[in-house]
Design a protein around this motif. Structure first.
Motif, PDB file in Angstrom:
ATOM      1  N   GLY A  69      63.060 -22.304  12.404  1.00 13.23           N
ATOM      2  CA  GLY A  69      63.548 -22.723  11.297  1.00 13.23           C
ATOM      3  C   GLY A  69      63.024 -22.437  10.043  1.00 13.23           C
ATOM      4  O   GLY A  69      63.292 -22.488   8.910  1.00 13.23           O
ATOM      5  N   GLU A  70      61.297 -22.076  10.039  1.00 17.85           N
ATOM      6  CA  GLU A  70      61.053 -22.209   9.154  1.00 17.85           C
ATOM      7  C   GLU A  70      61.114 -20.105   8.866  1.00 17.85           C
ATOM      8  O   GLU A  70      61.969 -19.388   9.213  1.00 17.85           O
ATOM      9  CB  GLU A  70      58.817 -21.504   9.769  1.00 17.85           C
ATOM     10  N   PRO A  71      60.529 -20.011   7.706  1.00 16.78           N
ATOM     11  CA  PRO A  71      61.014 -18.482   7.093  1.00 16.78           C
ATOM     12  C   PRO A  71      59.459 -17.921   7.473  1.00 16.78           C
ATOM     13  O   PRO A  71      58.594 -18.055   7.918  1.00 16.78           O
ATOM     14  CB  PRO A  71      60.177 -18.722   5.466  1.00 16.78           C
ATOM     15  N   SER A  72      60.168 -16.419   8.584  1.00 16.25           N
ATOM     16  CA  SER A  72      59.044 -15.633   8.790  1.00 16.25           C
ATOM     17  C   SER A  72      58.917 -14.616   7.212  1.00 16.25           C
ATOM     18  O   SER A  72      59.250 -14.815   6.882  1.00 16.25           O
ATOM     19  CB  SER A  72      60.373 -15.275   9.942  1.00 16.25           C
ATOM     20  N   TYR A  73      58.445 -13.137   7.978  1.00 13.87           N
ATOM     21  CA  TYR A  73      57.563 -12.334   7.433  1.00 13.87           C
ATOM     22  C   TYR A  73      58.066 -10.876   8.099  1.00 13.87           C
ATOM     23  O   TYR A  73      58.050 -10.863   9.407  1.00 13.87           O
ATOM     24  CB  TYR A  73      56.498 -12.979   7.506  1.00 13.87           C
ATOM     25  N   THR A  74      58.197 -10.093   7.154  1.00 12.79           N
ATOM     26  CA  THR A  74      58.571  -8.381   8.212  1.00 12.79           C
ATOM     27  C   THR A  74      57.004  -8.273   7.744  1.00 12.79           C
ATOM     28  O   THR A  74      56.029  -8.352   7.071  1.00 12.79           O
ATOM     29  CB  THR A  74      58.805  -7.990   7.015  1.00 12.79           C
ATOM     30  N   GLY A  75      56.953  -7.324   8.720  1.00 10.34           N
ATOM     31  CA  GLY A  75      55.531  -6.158   8.507  1.00 10.34           C
ATOM     32  C   GLY A  75      54.612  -6.625   9.725  1.00 10.34           C
ATOM     33  O   GLY A  75      54.907  -7.334  10.650  1.00 10.34           O
ATOM     34  N   GLY A  76      53.193  -6.223   8.807  1.00 14.62           N
ATOM     35  CA  GLY A  76      52.484  -6.399  10.031  1.00 14.62           C
ATOM     36  C   GLY A  76      51.519  -7.825   9.506  1.00 14.62           C
ATOM     37  O   GLY A  76      51.222  -8.771   8.715  1.00 14.62           O
ATOM     38  N   PHE A  77      51.216  -8.900  11.008  1.00 14.87           N
ATOM     39  CA  PHE A  77      50.059  -9.260  10.636  1.00 14.87           C
ATOM     40  C   PHE A  77      48.753 -10.035   8.951  1.00 14.87           C
ATOM     41  O   PHE A  77      48.694 -11.061   8.965  1.00 14.87           O
ATOM     42  CB  PHE A  77      49.193 -10.376  12.120  1.00 14.87           C
ATOM     43  N   ILE A  78      48.123  -8.594   8.923  1.00  9.10           N
ATOM     44  CA  ILE A  78      47.335  -7.978   8.132  1.00  9.10           C
ATOM     45  C   ILE A  78      47.413  -8.658   7.246  1.00  9.10           C
ATOM     46  O   ILE A  78      47.342  -9.158   5.912  1.00  9.10           O
ATOM     47  CB  ILE A  78      46.212  -7.898   8.810  1.00  9.10           C
ATOM     48  N   GLY A  79      48.811  -7.597   7.046  1.00  2.00           N
ATOM     49  CA  GLY A  79      49.556  -7.308   5.956  1.00  2.00           C
ATOM     50  C   GLY A  79      50.037  -8.623   5.191  1.00  2.00           C
ATOM     51  O   GLY A  79      49.724  -9.121   3.377  1.00  2.00           O
ATOM     52  N   HIS A  80      50.418  -9.744   6.044  1.00  2.00           N
ATOM     53  CA  HIS A  80      50.991 -10.786   5.879  1.00  2.00           C
ATOM     54  C   HIS A  80      49.529 -12.046   5.364  1.00  2.00           C
ATOM     55  O   HIS A  80      50.021 -12.538   4.521  1.00  2.00           O
ATOM     56  CB  HIS A  80      51.882 -11.904   6.574  1.00  2.00           C
ATOM     57  N   TYR A  81      49.515 -11.819   6.668  1.00  2.00           N
ATOM     58  CA  TYR A  81      48.085 -13.229   6.242  1.00  2.00           C
ATOM     59  C   TYR A  81      46.864 -12.970   5.204  1.00  2.00           C
ATOM     60  O   TYR A  81      46.236 -14.003   4.661  1.00  2.00           O
ATOM     61  CB  TYR A  81      47.396 -14.122   7.410  1.00  2.00           C
ATOM     62  N   LEU A  82      46.157 -11.714   6.313  1.00  2.00           N
ATOM     63  CA  LEU A  82      44.979 -11.247   4.728  1.00  2.00           C
ATOM     64  C   LEU A  82      45.197 -10.082   3.341  1.00  2.00           C
ATOM     65  O   LEU A  82      44.509 -10.516   2.535  1.00  2.00           O
ATOM     66  CB  LEU A  82      44.190 -10.535   5.958  1.00  2.00           C
ATOM     67  N   GLY A  83      46.128  -9.939   2.996  1.00  2.00           N
ATOM     68  CA  GLY A  83      46.993  -8.862   2.402  1.00  2.00           C
ATOM     69  C   GLY A  83      46.854  -9.398   0.994  1.00  2.00           C
ATOM     70  O   GLY A  83      46.265  -8.712   0.356  1.00  2.00           O
ATOM     71  N   PRO A  84      47.022 -10.952   0.875  1.00  2.73           N
ATOM     72  CA  PRO A  84      46.987 -11.213  -0.538  1.00  2.73           C
ATOM     73  C   PRO A  84      45.602 -11.602  -0.939  1.00  2.73           C
ATOM     74  O   PRO A  84      45.068 -11.770  -2.106  1.00  2.73           O
ATOM     75  CB  PRO A  84      47.594 -12.330  -0.062  1.00  2.73           C
ATOM     76  N   ILE A  85      44.909 -12.404   0.150  1.00  3.23           N
ATOM     77  CA  ILE A  85      43.478 -11.999  -0.401  1.00  3.23           C
ATOM     78  C   ILE A  85      42.779 -10.548  -0.461  1.00  3.23           C
ATOM     79  O   ILE A  85      41.556 -10.366  -1.220  1.00  3.23           O
ATOM     80  CB  ILE A  85      42.791 -12.637   0.987  1.00  3.23           C
ATOM     81  N   ILE A  86      42.928  -9.899   0.671  1.00  2.00           N
ATOM     82  CA  ILE A  86      42.477  -8.360   0.756  1.00  2.00           C
ATOM     83  C   ILE A  86      42.228  -7.441  -0.476  1.00  2.00           C
ATOM     84  O   ILE A  86      41.968  -6.706  -0.870  1.00  2.00           O
ATOM     85  CB  ILE A  86      42.256  -7.844   1.667  1.00  2.00           C
ATOM     86  N   TYR A  87      43.870  -7.528  -0.525  1.00  2.00           N
ATOM     87  CA  TYR A  87      44.582  -6.567  -1.018  1.00  2.00           C
ATOM     88  C   TYR A  87      45.623  -6.980  -2.150  1.00  2.00           C
ATOM     89  O   TYR A  87      47.111  -7.234  -2.210  1.00  2.00           O
ATOM     90  CB  TYR A  87      45.815  -5.647   0.237  1.00  2.00           C
ATOM     91  N   PRO A  88      44.919  -7.399  -2.999  1.00  2.00           N
ATOM     92  CA  PRO A  88      45.715  -8.076  -4.614  1.00  2.00           C
ATOM     93  C   PRO A  88      46.096  -6.800  -5.332  1.00  2.00           C
ATOM     94  O   PRO A  88      45.668  -6.312  -5.287  1.00  2.00           O
ATOM     95  CB  PRO A  88      44.747  -9.335  -5.221  1.00  2.00           C
ATOM     96  N   ASN A  89      47.828  -7.362  -5.217  1.00  2.00           N
ATOM     97  CA  ASN A  89      48.520  -6.022  -6.629  1.00  2.00           C
ATOM     98  C   ASN A  89      47.731  -4.738  -5.768  1.00  2.00           C
ATOM     99  O   ASN A  89      47.363  -3.572  -6.722  1.00  2.00           O
ATOM    100  CB  ASN A  89      47.647  -6.511  -7.801  1.00  2.00           C
ATOM    101  N   MET A  90      47.573  -4.119  -4.455  1.00  2.00           N
ATOM    102  CA  MET A  90      47.726  -2.777  -4.115  1.00  2.00           C
ATOM    103  C   MET A  90      49.145  -2.664  -3.792  1.00  2.00           C
ATOM    104  O   MET A  90      50.210  -3.412  -2.911  1.00  2.00           O
ATOM    105  CB  MET A  90      46.614  -2.745  -3.445  1.00  2.00           C
ATOM    106  N   THR A  91      49.139  -1.311  -3.398  1.00  2.00           N
ATOM    107  CA  THR A  91      50.636  -0.659  -2.939  1.00  2.00           C
ATOM    108  C   THR A  91      50.293  -0.507  -1.469  1.00  2.00           C
ATOM    109  O   THR A  91      49.189  -0.858  -1.146  1.00  2.00           O
ATOM    110  CB  THR A  91      50.155   0.322  -3.405  1.00  2.00           C
ATOM    111  N   ILE A  92      51.032  -0.299  -0.648  1.00  2.00           N
ATOM    112  CA  ILE A  92      51.646   0.051   0.439  1.00  2.00           C
ATOM    113  C   ILE A  92      51.359   0.279   1.174  1.00  2.00           C
ATOM    114  O   ILE A  92      49.943   1.358   2.003  1.00  2.00           O
ATOM    115  CB  ILE A  92      53.162   0.209   1.375  1.00  2.00           C
TER     116      ILE A  92
END
Length: 122
Positions: A69-92
């Motif tokens: 019952g938790e919100p899930s995410y779409t796309g890949g693991f790295i993009g979801h968990y590490l993306g906001p840290i590693i890739y802030p404000n970047m396109t796909i």
């Protein structure tokens, strides 16, 4: 229970990433560890370089989160968990380019480690 299992899968996924990045250093210490590390690197290379391919742990975690019952995410693991840290404000596309560059950097480091490992064995 599903939430706990999803967290376990997430930790396994992070552990796998750490294995790929730093496993070569363990192989320097324990030579037989290369039998575990090298296939992990090849698997990660395959997943990273083939667009649209997800690690099987990603849909498993997503399914467990959904069942909990938790919100899930779409796309890949790295993009979801590490993306906001590693890739802030970047396109796909930028994220994909940086992900490939980071993986190639990791591959070069591991090649250097295994070159050292081979020289040490001689």
């Amino acid at each position: 229970m599903y939430s706990f299992l999803a967290d376990i899968v997430m930790l396994l996924h992070f552990s796998f990433i750490l294995l790929v990045v730093f496993g070569g250093l363990l192989a320097l210490r324990w030579q037989r560890f290369a039998v575990v590390h090298l296939p992990a690197v090849l698997w990660a290379l395959f997943l990273e370089l083939k667009p649209g391919t997800l690690c099987p742990l990603t849909p498993l975690e997503q399914m467990l989160r959904h069942r909990a019952g938790e919100p899930s995410y779409t796309g890949g693991f790295i993009g979801h968990y590490l993306g906001p840290i590693i890739y802030p404000n970047m396109t796909i596309q930028d994220q994909y380019f940086i992900a490939v560059a980071l993986f190639l950097f990791t591959l070069v480091i591991n090649c250097g480690v295994y070159k050292q490992w081979r020289a040490y064995r001689r």
